[in-house]
Design a protein around this motif. Structure first.
Motif, PDB file in Angstrom:
ATOM      1  N   LYS A   8      28.516  36.069  60.469  1.00  0.00           N
ATOM      2  CA  LYS A   8      27.369  35.739  59.625  1.00  0.00           C
ATOM      3  C   LYS A   8      27.815  35.501  58.192  1.00  0.00           C
ATOM      4  O   LYS A   8      28.688  36.198  57.681  1.00  0.00           O
ATOM      5  N   ASN A   9      27.179  34.518  57.557  1.00  0.00           N
ATOM      6  CA  ASN A   9      27.391  34.238  56.134  1.00  0.00           C
ATOM      7  C   ASN A   9      28.862  34.038  55.779  1.00  0.00           C
ATOM      8  O   ASN A   9      29.354  34.611  54.814  1.00  0.00           O
ATOM      9  N   GLU A  14      36.034  27.299  58.350  1.00  0.00           N
ATOM     10  CA  GLU A  14      36.040  25.902  58.756  1.00  0.00           C
ATOM     11  C   GLU A  14      36.439  25.676  60.211  1.00  0.00           C
ATOM     12  O   GLU A  14      36.007  24.711  60.818  1.00  0.00           O
ATOM     13  N   GLU A  15      37.291  26.522  60.745  1.00  0.00           N
ATOM     14  CA  GLU A  15      37.788  26.263  62.097  1.00  0.00           C
ATOM     15  C   GLU A  15      37.997  27.562  62.854  1.00  0.00           C
ATOM     16  O   GLU A  15      38.535  28.524  62.325  1.00  0.00           O
ATOM     17  N   ILE A  32      26.631  33.147  65.865  1.00  0.00           N
ATOM     18  CA  ILE A  32      27.258  32.540  64.694  1.00  0.00           C
ATOM     19  C   ILE A  32      26.122  32.042  63.816  1.00  0.00           C
ATOM     20  O   ILE A  32      25.328  31.202  64.237  1.00  0.00           O
ATOM     21  N   ARG A  33      26.030  32.582  62.604  1.00  0.00           N
ATOM     22  CA  ARG A  33      24.901  32.268  61.716  1.00  0.00           C
ATOM     23  C   ARG A  33      25.405  31.990  60.299  1.00  0.00           C
ATOM     24  O   ARG A  33      26.245  32.715  59.779  1.00  0.00           O
ATOM     25  N   ASP A  34      24.871  30.921  59.712  1.00  0.00           N
ATOM     26  CA  ASP A  34      25.166  30.582  58.324  1.00  0.00           C
ATOM     27  C   ASP A  34      26.661  30.391  58.062  1.00  0.00           C
ATOM     28  O   ASP A  34      27.254  31.044  57.205  1.00  0.00           O
ATOM     29  N   CYS A  35      27.248  29.487  58.822  1.00  0.00           N
ATOM     30  CA  CYS A  35      28.647  29.101  58.642  1.00  0.00           C
ATOM     31  C   CYS A  35      28.653  27.579  58.450  1.00  0.00           C
ATOM     32  O   CYS A  35      29.000  26.829  59.363  1.00  0.00           O
ATOM     33  N   PRO A  36      28.255  27.100  57.264  1.00  0.00           N
ATOM     34  CA  PRO A  36      28.007  25.682  57.057  1.00  0.00           C
ATOM     35  C   PRO A  36      29.228  24.774  57.123  1.00  0.00           C
ATOM     36  O   PRO A  36      29.089  23.576  57.351  1.00  0.00           O
ATOM     37  N   LYS A  37      30.428  25.306  56.951  1.00  0.00           N
ATOM     38  CA  LYS A  37      31.630  24.478  56.986  1.00  0.00           C
ATOM     39  C   LYS A  37      32.339  24.509  58.341  1.00  0.00           C
ATOM     40  O   LYS A  37      33.310  23.793  58.540  1.00  0.00           O
ATOM     41  N   GLU A  58      25.523  23.454  60.702  1.00  0.00           N
ATOM     42  CA  GLU A  58      25.211  22.040  60.828  1.00  0.00           C
ATOM     43  C   GLU A  58      26.388  21.165  61.230  1.00  0.00           C
ATOM     44  O   GLU A  58      26.210  20.123  61.837  1.00  0.00           O
ATOM     45  N   LYS A  59      27.605  21.559  60.915  1.00  0.00           N
ATOM     46  CA  LYS A  59      28.776  20.728  61.193  1.00  0.00           C
ATOM     47  C   LYS A  59      29.523  21.144  62.458  1.00  0.00           C
ATOM     48  O   LYS A  59      30.496  20.500  62.829  1.00  0.00           O
ATOM     49  N   LEU A  60      29.096  22.209  63.103  1.00  0.00           N
ATOM     50  CA  LEU A  60      29.798  22.692  64.295  1.00  0.00           C
ATOM     51  C   LEU A  60      29.721  21.648  65.395  1.00  0.00           C
ATOM     52  O   LEU A  60      28.644  21.238  65.810  1.00  0.00           O
ATOM     53  N   GLY A  61      30.870  21.211  65.867  1.00  0.00           N
ATOM     54  CA  GLY A  61      30.925  20.167  66.884  1.00  0.00           C
ATOM     55  C   GLY A  61      31.501  20.671  68.179  1.00  0.00           C
ATOM     56  O   GLY A  61      31.772  21.851  68.356  1.00  0.00           O
TER      57      GLY A  61
END
Length: 110
Positions: A8-9, A14-15, A32-37, A58-61
């Motif tokens: 969280k947070n 990034e990876e 998994i929460r609030d991990c924008p990168k 948002e970027k998790l692919g």
């Protein structure tokens, strides 16, 4: 033995580096929460996973993990995550505030 894992947070994460796709065979809950990168995919094989929450990543692919035990995944604001393969025992799929392409759901529900 790890059965619950929560991140969280983590604004700079990034990876996800995992030494093996089968490194967490007994994991039952993943949040998994609030991990924008965070951009790289999750571990591919989580055979005991029952609960999955991915919120504001948002970027998790990549693909959802192969998790035949998962029944009710919750996905919020994770636009690039791919929904294939959906589990055959899926009871409920909660997707909120996402711009995902819903054509995959239409194909699965027909």
């Amino acid at each position: 033995m790890v059965t619950t894992l929560s991140f969280k947070n983590m604004a700079e994460w990034e990876e996800w580096y995992c030494w093996s796709d089968e490194a967490l065979p007994l994991l039952q809950e993943l949040c998994i929460r609030d991990c924008p990168k965070l951009t790289k995919s999750l571990p591919k094989h989580l055979p005991c996973l029952k609960k999955l929450k991915i919120i504001e990543c948002e970027k998790l692919g990549g693909l959802l993990p192969t998790a035949p035990s998962i029944l009710e995944p919750e996905l919020q604001k994770c636009d690039v995550l791919q929904l294939e393969p959906l589990t055959c025992g899926l009871r409920e799929l909660d997707i909120r505030d996402s711009n995902m392409d819903d054509s995959i759901l239409e194909q699965k529900l027909q």
